[in-house]
Write an enzyme that holds these catalytic residues in place. Structure first.
Site, mmCIF file in Angstrom:
data_model
loop_
_atom_site.group_PDB
_atom_site.id
_atom_site.type_symbol
_atom_site.label_atom_id
_atom_site.label_comp_id
_atom_site.label_asym_id
_atom_site.label_seq_id
_atom_site.Cartn_x
_atom_site.Cartn_y
_atom_site.Cartn_z
ATOM 1 N N GLY A 92 -30.459 -20.261 -62.184
ATOM 2 C CA GLY A 92 -30.728 -21.279 -61.166
ATOM 3 C C GLY A 92 -32.017 -21.024 -60.414
ATOM 4 O O GLY A 92 -32.602 -21.932 -59.820
ATOM 5 N N ARG A 93 -32.448 -19.787 -60.430
ATOM 6 C CA ARG A 93 -33.670 -19.451 -59.681
ATOM 7 C C ARG A 93 -34.475 -18.365 -60.377
ATOM 8 O O ARG A 93 -35.343 -17.744 -59.772
ATOM 9 C CB ARG A 93 -33.298 -18.965 -58.304
ATOM 10 C CG ARG A 93 -32.298 -17.817 -58.361
ATOM 11 C CD ARG A 93 -32.203 -17.157 -57.062
ATOM 12 N NE ARG A 93 -31.060 -16.259 -57.057
ATOM 13 C CZ ARG A 93 -30.878 -15.345 -56.143
ATOM 14 N NH1 ARG A 93 -31.744 -15.222 -55.176
ATOM 15 N NH2 ARG A 93 -29.828 -14.575 -56.178
ATOM 16 N N LYS A 113 -37.466 -13.544 -60.608
ATOM 17 C CA LYS A 113 -36.245 -13.953 -59.906
ATOM 18 C C LYS A 113 -36.650 -14.467 -58.532
ATOM 19 O O LYS A 113 -37.256 -13.738 -57.743
ATOM 20 C CB LYS A 113 -35.303 -12.747 -59.780
ATOM 21 C CG LYS A 113 -33.945 -13.083 -59.202
ATOM 22 C CD LYS A 113 -32.992 -11.901 -59.326
ATOM 23 C CE LYS A 113 -31.675 -12.155 -58.616
ATOM 24 N NZ LYS A 113 -30.780 -10.990 -58.690
ATOM 25 N N ASP A 125 -31.747 -23.437 -53.689
ATOM 26 C CA ASP A 125 -33.169 -23.722 -53.472
ATOM 27 C C ASP A 125 -34.072 -23.020 -54.480
ATOM 28 O O ASP A 125 -35.294 -23.170 -54.432
ATOM 29 C CB ASP A 125 -33.581 -23.340 -52.045
ATOM 30 C CG ASP A 125 -33.397 -21.856 -51.766
ATOM 31 O OD1 ASP A 125 -32.949 -21.121 -52.680
ATOM 32 O OD2 ASP A 125 -33.698 -21.430 -50.639
ATOM 33 N N ARG A 183 -25.853 -12.581 -71.313
ATOM 34 C CA ARG A 183 -24.653 -12.180 -70.576
ATOM 35 C C ARG A 183 -23.405 -12.499 -71.378
ATOM 36 O O ARG A 183 -23.454 -13.327 -72.304
ATOM 37 C CB ARG A 183 -24.621 -12.950 -69.244
ATOM 38 C CG ARG A 183 -25.880 -12.731 -68.415
ATOM 39 C CD ARG A 183 -26.306 -13.997 -67.655
ATOM 40 N NE ARG A 183 -27.672 -13.851 -67.113
ATOM 41 C CZ ARG A 183 -27.954 -13.323 -65.940
ATOM 42 N NH1 ARG A 183 -26.994 -12.933 -65.150
ATOM 43 N NH2 ARG A 183 -29.195 -13.198 -65.539
ATOM 44 N N ASP A 252 -20.798 -13.592 -65.789
ATOM 45 C CA ASP A 252 -22.204 -13.966 -65.913
ATOM 46 C C ASP A 252 -23.126 -12.854 -65.397
ATOM 47 O O ASP A 252 -24.340 -12.963 -65.510
ATOM 48 C CB ASP A 252 -22.484 -15.269 -65.153
ATOM 49 C CG ASP A 252 -22.027 -15.205 -63.710
ATOM 50 O OD1 ASP A 252 -20.813 -15.051 -63.485
ATOM 51 O OD2 ASP A 252 -22.875 -15.285 -62.807
ATOM 52 N N ASN A 253 -22.547 -11.814 -64.836
ATOM 53 C CA ASN A 253 -23.365 -10.705 -64.346
ATOM 54 C C ASN A 253 -23.219 -9.454 -65.200
ATOM 55 O O ASN A 253 -23.549 -8.360 -64.765
ATOM 56 C CB ASN A 253 -23.013 -10.386 -62.883
ATOM 57 C CG ASN A 253 -23.479 -11.484 -61.934
ATOM 58 O OD1 ASN A 253 -24.389 -12.233 -62.269
ATOM 59 N ND2 ASN A 253 -22.862 -11.575 -60.782
HETATM 60 P P1 AMP Z 1 -25.769 -14.544 -58.548
HETATM 61 O O1 AMP Z 1 -24.773 -14.517 -57.432
HETATM 62 O O2 AMP Z 1 -27.156 -14.144 -58.127
HETATM 63 O O3 AMP Z 1 -25.310 -13.814 -59.758
HETATM 64 O O4 AMP Z 1 -25.905 -16.074 -58.952
HETATM 65 C C1 AMP Z 1 -24.846 -16.843 -59.442
HETATM 66 C C2 AMP Z 1 -25.386 -18.164 -59.916
HETATM 67 O O5 AMP Z 1 -25.952 -18.901 -58.825
HETATM 68 C C3 AMP Z 1 -26.482 -18.077 -60.965
HETATM 69 O O6 AMP Z 1 -26.339 -19.175 -61.816
HETATM 70 C C4 AMP Z 1 -27.731 -18.184 -60.152
HETATM 71 O O7 AMP Z 1 -28.820 -18.633 -60.899
HETATM 72 C C5 AMP Z 1 -27.325 -19.189 -59.088
HETATM 73 N N1 AMP Z 1 -28.083 -19.013 -57.838
HETATM 74 C C6 AMP Z 1 -27.963 -18.024 -56.939
HETATM 75 N N2 AMP Z 1 -28.805 -18.215 -55.913
HETATM 76 C C7 AMP Z 1 -29.477 -19.351 -56.147
HETATM 77 C C8 AMP Z 1 -30.494 -20.066 -55.455
HETATM 78 N N3 AMP Z 1 -30.981 -19.668 -54.303
HETATM 79 N N4 AMP Z 1 -30.948 -21.195 -56.033
HETATM 80 C C9 AMP Z 1 -30.465 -21.625 -57.209
HETATM 81 N N5 AMP Z 1 -29.516 -21.003 -57.901
HETATM 82 C C10 AMP Z 1 -29.027 -19.876 -57.391
HETATM 83 MG MG MG Z 2 -25.930 -13.524 -61.524
#
Ligand code: AMP
Ligand code: MG
Length: 497
Positions: A92-93, A113, A125, A183, A252-253
């Site tokens: 997502g980012r 990232k 965002d 992943r 996913d992590n």
């Molecule tokens: P994470 O908690 O970092 O493993 O993210 C979980 C999911 O949320 C993943 O698909 C990320 O790409 C998405 N994500 C986390 N933060 C953001 C952000 N600020 N903008 C867009 N997508 C996000």
């Molecule tokens: Mg993640």
């Protein structure tokens, strides 16, 4: 742009079918500034430090320019988050700039990232606040120095743009490097759509990239599953022996390469307790320290589920092979954990008696709320030929073994006396396996506060440098080895996304 010194990309993921990713140019930022380039890592990757630290390099690390040969994409994946299924997550980012072949011939992903929104951003965002960027940099590099398979941090920049969270925060972008970003959730994404062809294509890609030994197996996808399970068992044993709590072990992590990824609300334990949880978003303690092996196995069961349709022509045989592989996680993990814990205690062979000593020690530590890291470090000093024992070079001044440990210490010493290692060999082994310096939560918080509140990055640089040699104690760096004072204790960590 200077083609001679910018990275030489060699991209393989973009050769996969369109539905694996979206082309995504990073969104430019206003006023990027370089925080740090990881020079040692850059050299291993065959990258020019000079270029990375140049104005041109900064533009690429900030996502303002696309380097020649880079084909930026956001990858698609799904995942179970805290046990709940999400069929569409994806980067997502994060934007994968491309792949590099390092000086050792190994292929690595280079990813930004916090590089802006992508088709997978949902409500987000696409950005990252500076705090989590620094946290990931510190902890991932500390893990690498501790010998744990992990994604790495090649560079960090500030964006010159605020990011809105609870408060306005400065924005940052991390350049992350890992052997791939595939992943368990990437497999689940296609399996969830019954896209068996894509599962097979992805599996072939992963075998070629990470498990080439599976190619010759009569059932290559069974071998792939077994390979991932073996690496995850080793990885989780490493986390446990260091007192590392990942905090968000969603499918996913978890990388199929067996590296640690996605340092969010992660933490190293200070005082030992098996039920320790730091993450503010883990209200039920699903990802508590003690649960990590079982959660890893649960996650791997979902990988097995995704691979089932391609594992064997005979469905029953596929289920049986998958179940066997998943069951095998437990003995593999337990053997790896038991072995490393016993080596931490200075034993040269592991056996049931040694494991009983480990378990007994952990119980005493929990009852005494003993500092996890310093207990083992102190034992390393106690066990040896007196090197560093009781002088300014040891952690003795910081931590003494609680009185309640005395009967255990006697048993432990009796066991050591029955071993073949000399005291000096033993101490060398123990000092190398029991770090004095870990990225303690209060230290990580401290460098983030200095950076975010006072624009002072010096503490961050000093901490990164110090954690680069976790097992070489230096009394001048005592403050980095000390457990938190009561008022410094961090009880909750935040992913800050
Ligand atoms: P994470 O908690 O970092 O493993 O993210 C979980 C999911 O949320 C993943 O698909 C990320 O790409 C998405 N994500 C986390 N933060 C953001 C952000 N600020 N903008 C867009 N997508 C996000
Ligand atoms: Mg993640």
């Amino acid at each position: 742009m200077n083609q001679l010194t910018s990275p030489r990309f060699d991209n393989s993921y973009v050769l996969l079918p369109d539905r694996f990713y979206s082309h995504q140019i990073p969104t430019p930022v206003k006023a990027p500034a370089l925080i740090r380039v990881n020079r040692l890592l850059a050299e291993q990757l065959g990258l020019s430090v000079e270029w990375l630290e140049s104005a041109e390099g900064l533009e690429v690390l900030a996502g303002n320019q696309v380097a020649p040969g880079s084909v930026p994409i956001a990858t698609a994946y799904a995942g179970h988050q805290f046990g709940g299924w999400n069929p569409r997550l994806g980067d997502g980012r994060a934007v994968l700039l491309g792949e590099l072949v390092a000086t050792d011939g190994q292929r690595y992903d280079m990813q930004l990232k916090g590089a802006g929104r992508t088709p997978y951003a949902r409500g987000g965002d696409g950005r990252s606040p500076l705090g989590p960027v620094l946290r990931e940099y510190v902890v991932s590099e500390a893990m690498a120095a501790l010998g744990v398979p992990t994604s790495r941090s090649l560079a960090a920049v500030t964006t010159g743009e605020p990011v809105v969270r609870d408060l306005l925060q400065p924005g940052g972008i991390l350049t992350r490097v890992s052997r791939s970003h595939i992943r368990i959730g990437t497999f689940q994404y296609f399996a969830g759509q019954n896209d068996t062809e894509a599962v097979r294509t992805l599996a072939d890609h992963v075998i070629a990239r990470h498990y080439p030994e599976a190619t010759d197996n009569p059932r290559p996808y069974v071998a792939l599953l077994q390979g991932v399970i073996a690496r995850q068992a080793q990885l989780i044993a490493q986390w446990q022996q260091l007192g590392f709590i990942h905090g968000v072990m969603n499918t996913d992590n978890m990388l199929v390469s067996g590296e640690t990824i996605d340092y969010g609300p992660c933490a190293f334990m200070d005082s030992y307790h098996p039920n320790t949880v730091y993450s503010s978003i883990d209200a039920n303690g699903r990802y508590a320290y003690v649960n990590q092996p079982a959660i890893a196995q649960w996650n791997l069961a979902w990988l097995a589920r995704a691979l089932l349709p391609i594992m064997d022509k005979d469905e029953d045989a596929a289920v049986q092979a998958a179940q066997q592989a998943i069951d095998d996680f437990v003995p593999q993990y337990e053997a790896a954990y038991s072995d490393i814990m016993q080596r931490k205690l200075g034993f040269c062979r592991s056996d049931a008696g040694g494991k009983a000593l480990v378990d007994e020690l952990l119980e005493l530590m929990a009852a005494a709320k003993a500092d996890y890291t310093l207990t083992f470090r102190r034992l390393a000093e106690h066990a040896g030929a007196g090197i560093g024992h009781g002088n300014g070079d040891s952690v003795t001044a910081l931590f003494e073994l609680p009185d309640s440990f005395a009967p255990w210490v006697e048993k432990w010493e009796a066991r050591l006396a029955a071993e073949t290692l000399t005291a000096e060999e033993r101490q060398r082994q123990m000092l190398a396996l029991n770090p004095a310096f870990i990225p303690r939560n209060h230290l990580v918080e401290e460098v983030i506060r200095a950076a975010v509140d006072n624009n002072d990055l010096e503490p961050f640089h000093q901490l990164v440098d110090r954690l680069g040699e976790p097992c070489r104690y230096d009394a001048a760096d005592t403050r980095y080895a000390m457990p938190p004072k009561p008022e410094q204790v961090v009880l909750r960590t935040f992913c800050g996304t």
